[in-house]
Design an enzyme around this catalytic site. Structure first.
Site, PDB file in Angstrom:
ATOM      1  CG  ASP A 209     -10.001   2.277   0.500  1.00 40.43           C
ATOM      2  OD1 ASP A 209      -8.762   2.104  -0.569  1.00 40.43           O
ATOM      3  OD2 ASP A 209      -9.641   1.717   1.601  1.00 40.43           O
TER       4      ASP A 209
ATOM      5  CG  ASP B  41      -2.627   0.794   1.151  1.00 37.01           C
ATOM      6  OD1 ASP B  41      -2.313   1.745   0.601  1.00 37.01           O
ATOM      7  OD2 ASP B  41      -3.042   0.650   1.468  1.00 37.01           O
TER       8      ASP B  41
ATOM      9  N   GLY C 119      -4.053   3.965  -8.564  1.00 34.29           N
ATOM     10  CA  GLY C 119      -4.624   4.599  -9.665  1.00 34.29           C
ATOM     11  C   GLY C 119      -3.788   5.608  -9.848  1.00 34.29           C
TER      12      GLY C 119
END
Ligand code: GAL
Length: 653
Positions: free
Chosen positions: A454, A391, A433
């Site tokens: 999310d 992440d 993205g």
């Protein structure tokens, strides 16, 4: 005397019937608020959704309801109400700016809308006439973005009425309905091709469904691999670079079947999109070892593993506060023994995933991998980890800017480190993205990459993400997948408390159909120990999963978008076309409230030319697993509101 008597009767009658002309007021917080839907957290009377005093733009209010977008509440007023009054606004407790829109609806019409309201806006007054309205709804939408930070307050919300007191009406749109027939015949499911790297540890559970007892025999495995019939898994060391085909036979009292599956050790990992579970959408940071073990057990006992579901992935919340003095990453007290947890998951024939970030801290504020990349890759490999979600989180403080080299750098680095450990580790990029990651995610060694922020269990979030995926379509292929985030069907909640997905049954069919067409990684986000038959049906339809797992690895594209109907098509390896016809309807949330029992089906007609095909078409319904027929010219589909029909269409030779 007579006159006096008559007058007394009249007054008593008026008082009893309550239609004396005097107005009654009922506060919404006096109604049964259990029926009020909240898109996140719990509704509270007299408090915000987080349980704090109600406060809008610095002003505190005594009376009201704290809720969260998307919030819906349906009240039956039976034509006897005068008005709805109150104030609305975003609660000051929202930690970041959010936007919402409040609406009062009456019998399918918008009676009042607040316009977009932002955090910090002073409370806005609502006064709406309810004359002649039978059912009224209070709605809070996400204001056109997403529901994050949308803590919404209805202050002094009240209904003025004369005759019949308002009552609450259930919001349930439609009972969940199962489309897929039970299949007791043996069936060998899942991908027909498995990617692995030469000489690495290999584990694969052969997915076979059908009535028990089932006899499963595997033949023709390359040297180094063995099949264990007890847990139906193949394990050992993967062979040298090449393509190896083996055969699975399955037999029960209903018949027998066989299938050829290929192991490819010459073309990387994830040759079809990963199928699995991730802890985040249900447990959030409250994930622990028992929950992960329970998930793995449920994947087997529910039968999901028999349909190809494989990965058990721990998201954020497993990491210890400190590393060892040698810099080794440790799990926290909720995960007392990571190695034996992984061994346990492997003993079921399943694979295990983990989570970290290239920054110093994860999004949940735990230890992440910055400057410890090789050490962490080694730790994961030692534990037997098969999948890493990486992440972005606090890496924003490290990156110099948002230029492409800076966006790529942390992922290139971790890829390099993962390449130094002798394990098949699927690499999942999670940076929402940025920099059109789909254009370069494969080049930096990602197997999948998140294309969006999310997801949450609301129509706006799911549909907003899913129907915006055309742009990345041409970048998906075997080993490289666009990831529009994890599934929000079943019981979700981001931990610790869970609720049934706020998506309606039709919206859930849309969600799974669309993600299947998009060749998306499918990561179940619910508590798998609590799946009802509807959720299980959504996740175990092999013809739908086959569309997702098709070895050609194409991602669907939108081919038409007209009057709320979108058509998406995905070419499949056998020359057929998977076709999803979706009914998006209007986007104001009004139809998601059940006003009456109208079926709300939309007729759509489709021809070979619409699909760029020629001649006669054979059409099969994937959810119902039944042939619709052969058509010359066009055929018609009935698509439910916010729902889908999913077809497999082949030209008749
Ligand atoms: C977010 C990510 C989520 C989840 C969460 C954990 O950035 O998009 O999927 O992993 O972090 O903190």
């Amino acid at each position: 005397m007579k006159i006096k008597m008559g007058f007394a009767i009249l007054v008593a009658g008026l008082l009893l019937s309550g239609c004396s002309g005097s107005k009654n007021v009922i506060y919404v917080d006096q109604l049964d608020l259990k029926q009020m839907e909240s898109g996140w957290g719990q509704n509270h009377i007299g408090k915000s959704v987080d349980g704090n005093p109600l406060k809008i733009a610095g002003k505190t209010f005594e009376r009201g309801i704290g809720t969260h977008a998307v919030s819906k509440f349906l009240v039956k007023i039976g034509g006897s109400a005068e008005s709805f009054d109150g104030l609305v606004g975003i609660d000051d407790e929202s930690s970041k700016p959010g936007t919402v829109e409040f609406m009062i609806l009456g019998d399918r019409k918008v009676l009042w809308r607040s316009g977009i309201i932002k955090k910090g806006d002073i409370a806005k007054e609502v006064h709406v006439s309810l004359k002649g309205v039978d059912k009224m709804a209070m709605l809070v939408t996400d204001g056109g973005d997403d529901i994050n930070y949308d803590h919404a307050d209805w202050i002094n919300a009240r209904i003025t009425y004369r005759d019949i007191a308002p009552t609450v009406t259930s919001l349930v749109q439609k009972e969940p309905y199962v489309l897929t027939p039970q299949n007791s015949k043996p069936r060998i499911n899942g991908a027909s091709i498995i990617g692995a790297k030469p000489h690495h540890d290999f584990i694969f559970r052969v997915p076979v469904s059908g009535k028990a007892p089932l006899k499963v025999v595997v033949s023709g495995l390359p040297t180094g691999l063995v099949f264990d019939a007890k847990n139906r898994s193949i394990s050992g060391k993967a062979p040298a670079s090449g393509v190896y085909e083996f055969t699975v036979n399955a037999e029960n009292s209903e018949g027998s079947v066989s299938k050829k599956i290929a192991i490819r050790t010459d073309n990387g990992l994830s040759l079809t999109p990963p199928l699995g579970w991730n802890s985040w959408n249900c447990w959030g940071l409250s994930v622990d070892q028992n929950k992960v073990k329970a998930a793995a057990d449920a994947m087997v006992s529910s039968g999901l593993a028999d349909h190809g579901w494989t990965y058990i992935n721990i998201d954020d919340g497993w990491e210890a506060a400190e590393r060892t003095k040698d810099g080794v990453l440790l799990a926290n007290e909720k995960f007392p023994d990571m190695k034996s947890l992984t061994d346990y998951i492997h003993s079921l024939g399943l694979r295990m995933g983990i989570y970290s970030s290239p920054g110093p801290k994860t999004c949940g504020g735990f230890q992440a991998s910055y400057q410890n990349e090789l050490s962490d890759a080694r730790t994961w490999s030692k534990w037997g980890i098969d999948y890493v979600k990486y992440d972005w989180c606090s890496y924003g403080q490290i990156a110099k800017d948002q230029s492409l080299p800076e966006l790529k750098k942390p992922y290139q680095l971790m890829r390099k480190m993962l390449n130094q450990v002798d394990r098949d580790i699927v690499f999942s990029l999670c940076q929402y993205g940025m920099g059109n990651v789909w254009e370069w995610g494969g080049e930096v060694g990602g197997n999948l990459w998140r294309t969006t922020g999310d997801i949450t269990d609301s129509w706006n979030s799911m549909a907003g993400i899913g129907f915006a995926q055309s742009k990345s379509s041409s970048f998906a292929h075997p080993g490289n997948w666009n990831d529009p985030d994890m599934l929000v069907v079943g019981k979700v909640g981001w931990g610790p408390s869970l609720h049934p997905s706020h998506l309606t049954p039709d919206e859930q069919y849309t969600h799974i159909s669309l993600w299947a067409l998009l060749a998306s990684p499918l990561l179940i986000g619910c508590d798998m120990t609590q799946m009802d038959p509807f959720t299980l049906n959504l996740l175990t339809n092999d013809e739908v999963l086959e569309i997702n797992q098709d070895p050609l690895g194409k991602q669907a594209k939108q081919i038409s978008n007209k009057d709320g109907i979108q058509i998406w098509t995905k070419p499949l390896s056998d020359g057929s076309l998977a076709v999803g016809i979706f009914n998006l309807g209007s986007d104001n949330g009004i139809e998601t409230i059940r006003w009456d029992d109208q079926p709300n089906l939309q007729k759509v007609s489709l021809s070979a030319t619409d699909l760029a095909l020629t001649g006669k078409l054979k059409v099969r319904d994937a959810w119902r697993q039944s042939d619709i027929g052969e058509f010359d010219g066009s055929f018609e589909a009935q698509v439910p509101f916010h729902g889908v029909v999913l077809y497999r269409i082949s030209p008749v030779k």
